[in-house]
Design a protein around this motif. Structure first.
Motif, PDB file in Angstrom:
ATOM      1  N   UNK A 181       0.828  -1.215   0.000  1.00  0.00           N
ATOM      2  CA  UNK A 181       0.000   0.000   0.000  1.00  0.00           C
ATOM      3  C   UNK A 181       0.863   1.266   0.000  1.00  0.00           C
ATOM      4  N   UNK A 182       2.189   1.093  -0.040  1.00  0.00           N
ATOM      5  CA  UNK A 182       3.093   2.244  -0.098  1.00  0.00           C
ATOM      6  C   UNK A 182       3.727   2.621   1.225  1.00  0.00           C
ATOM      7  N   UNK A 244       4.875   5.588   9.034  1.00  0.00           N
ATOM      8  CA  UNK A 244       3.676   5.690   8.192  1.00  0.00           C
ATOM      9  C   UNK A 244       2.718   4.505   8.376  1.00  0.00           C
ATOM     10  N   UNK A 245       3.080   3.555   9.253  1.00  0.00           N
ATOM     11  CA  UNK A 245       2.171   2.442   9.559  1.00  0.00           C
ATOM     12  C   UNK A 245       2.540   1.845  10.910  1.00  0.00           C
ATOM     13  N   UNK A 246       1.517   1.341  11.607  1.00  0.00           N
ATOM     14  CA  UNK A 246       1.717   0.695  12.912  1.00  0.00           C
ATOM     15  C   UNK A 246       0.990  -0.645  12.917  1.00  0.00           C
ATOM     16  N   UNK A 247       1.710  -1.696  13.332  1.00  0.00           N
ATOM     17  CA  UNK A 247       1.097  -3.011  13.548  1.00  0.00           C
ATOM     18  C   UNK A 247       0.995  -3.205  15.064  1.00  0.00           C
ATOM     19  N   UNK A 265      -4.172  14.487  16.355  1.00  0.00           N
ATOM     20  CA  UNK A 265      -4.524  15.129  15.091  1.00  0.00           C
ATOM     21  C   UNK A 265      -3.963  14.422  13.871  1.00  0.00           C
ATOM     22  N   UNK A 266      -3.593  13.150  14.021  1.00  0.00           N
ATOM     23  CA  UNK A 266      -3.041  12.365  12.897  1.00  0.00           C
ATOM     24  C   UNK A 266      -4.185  11.604  12.225  1.00  0.00           C
ATOM     25  N   UNK A 267      -4.320  11.736  10.921  1.00  0.00           N
ATOM     26  CA  UNK A 267      -5.408  11.064  10.204  1.00  0.00           C
ATOM     27  C   UNK A 267      -5.000   9.643   9.818  1.00  0.00           C
ATOM     28  N   UNK A 268      -5.946   8.725  10.025  1.00  0.00           N
ATOM     29  CA  UNK A 268      -5.757   7.305   9.694  1.00  0.00           C
ATOM     30  C   UNK A 268      -6.729   6.963   8.573  1.00  0.00           C
ATOM     31  N   UNK A 269      -6.259   6.405   7.429  1.00  0.00           N
ATOM     32  CA  UNK A 269      -4.897   5.921   7.150  1.00  0.00           C
ATOM     33  C   UNK A 269      -4.032   6.895   6.346  1.00  0.00           C
ATOM     34  N   UNK A 335      -6.323   1.065   6.746  1.00  0.00           N
ATOM     35  CA  UNK A 335      -5.162   0.915   5.867  1.00  0.00           C
ATOM     36  C   UNK A 335      -5.535   1.370   4.456  1.00  0.00           C
ATOM     37  N   UNK A 336      -4.530   1.807   3.715  1.00  0.00           N
ATOM     38  CA  UNK A 336      -4.752   2.241   2.322  1.00  0.00           C
ATOM     39  C   UNK A 336      -4.945   1.024   1.431  1.00  0.00           C
ATOM     40  N   UNK A 337      -5.457   1.258   0.242  1.00  0.00           N
ATOM     41  CA  UNK A 337      -5.613   0.179  -0.748  1.00  0.00           C
ATOM     42  C   UNK A 337      -4.268  -0.069  -1.420  1.00  0.00           C
ATOM     43  N   UNK A 338      -4.102  -1.276  -1.986  1.00  0.00           N
ATOM     44  CA  UNK A 338      -2.857  -1.597  -2.704  1.00  0.00           C
ATOM     45  C   UNK A 338      -2.580  -0.576  -3.793  1.00  0.00           C
TER      46      UNK A 338
END
Length: 339
Positions: A181-182, A244-247, A265-269, A335-338
């Motif tokens: 997804x980048x 840019x990502x958290x598991x 104030x952080x936008x997901x995703x 999460x973002x799309x592929x």
């Protein structure tokens, strides 16, 4: 009021205890006239069989002990549900116990359940037991011929039936999905860093990064202790690293992480994607709904109960089995799309 016993009924009618027992079971060996008299007397005086005495007589309790490390983890709740459904369907009740990630509690509970009050035990090791690598209490069960199924958090030191989730592959596949997804600055937040499952997920994460040409940075794996402040640890992570990502390795941590990011104030995703483990109800109803790794807890519970009952009831030799359960990534809006 004194509880009525088989001996009392036998004395009242001047017959043997065996005759009373057979009459209450409606045995064809006893005449109808005698059976009816005894059954009516027992009903009138509210006779209830002594389960403990029957268990000793039959050398079975028709009960299964279940020990899990954390009831607040939705995965273990799902496993409980699966065990109870299958056990009840096969005529067994369950005694549910929680070790609360404590070696001492697990030891005490195993000793209690192993003393003869259950026919077998289903167990997932506490984090402290795995950290100590001390499984002598489980070896004692095996030596005393108590049937046991280990699930999720298991040990190679004990020979018994086991059901394991493919946690290495889960960590690998989750990281690969985020990379597609980048995302490439991926952090892990773990409250189960001492457990085998937590370690395997991190190993899978490392492999996925390595294969994609990214270096593993140990500072991107945040270990959260029982008394530590998750909000502070996430703030320190984001202040010092570009993420840019958290598991998150469990559902509650995933939900808490989402709320903490929102407060900051952080936008997901769009800015940071989040993936959690255990596909529980909470993850569906937060906003945005969380992408989760399903470990199929209910199925694991059903499988564990059926394997244990098979072993309890089978009179011959039966080889031990290890079942590997694959996980499924449930994609939602965190999460973002592929690409």
């Amino acid at each position: 009021m004194k509880k009525l016993t088989l001996k009392d009924i036998a004395s009242h009618f001047g017959v043997s205890i065996s005759t009373v027992s057979k009459s209450l079971k409606d045995s064809s060996e006893i005449s109808r006239e005698v059976k009816v008299k005894i059954q009516e007397y027992a009903k009138e005086h509210h006779y209830k069989p002594n389960r403990v005495a029957l268990n000793l007589l039959n050398k079975t309790t028709k009960a299964i002990g279940v020990i899990v490390p954390n009831i607040l983890n939705y995965f273990f709740t799902q496993v409980f549900y699966g065990i109870e459904q299958s056990a009840n369907a096969r005529g067994y009740t369950i005694i549910s116990c929680i070790s609360d990630e404590s070696y001492k509690k697990e030891l005490q509970t195993v000793e209690l359940l192993g003393s003869g009050i259950v026919d077998g035990i289903i167990l997932s090791l506490s984090e402290e037991t795995q950290a100590r690598d001390n499984t002598e209490h489980l070896q004692n069960l095996i030596e005393n011929h108590v049937p046991m199924v280990l699930f999720d958090r298991v040990t190679e030191k004990i020979s018994c039936d086991k059901i394991v989730v493919d946690d290495f592959e889960a960590g690998y596949n989750t990281t690969k999905h985020l990379l597609k997804t980048g995302c490439n600055k991926i952090a892990i937040i773990s409250t189960i860093y001492n457990s085998s499952v937590g370690k395997l997920r991190v190993e899978g994460y490392k492999k996925a990064l390595r294969e994609s040409g990214f270096n593993y940075d140990g500072k991107n794996v945040v270990e959260v202790g029982k008394n530590e402040d998750l909000q502070l640890l996430i703030s320190l992570l984001l202040d010092n690293r570009e993420i840019d990502a958290i598991i998150a390795l469990d559902e509650m941590t995933a939900v808490d992480t989402l709320n903490i990011l929102k407060l900051k104030g952080i936008t997901v995703p769009d800015e940071i994607s989040i993936v959690g483990f255990t596909n529980g109800r909470l993850s569906k109803y937060v906003s945005p709904a969380l992408t989760m790794v399903s470990q199929h807890g209910k199925y694991i519970g059903e499988l564990a109960a059926n394997i244990l009952v098979d072993r309890i009831e089978y009179e011959g030799e039966m080889p031990f089995t290890t079942k590997l359960v694959k996980t499924t990534l449930i994609e939602r809006d965190s999460t973002k799309k592929d690409q």
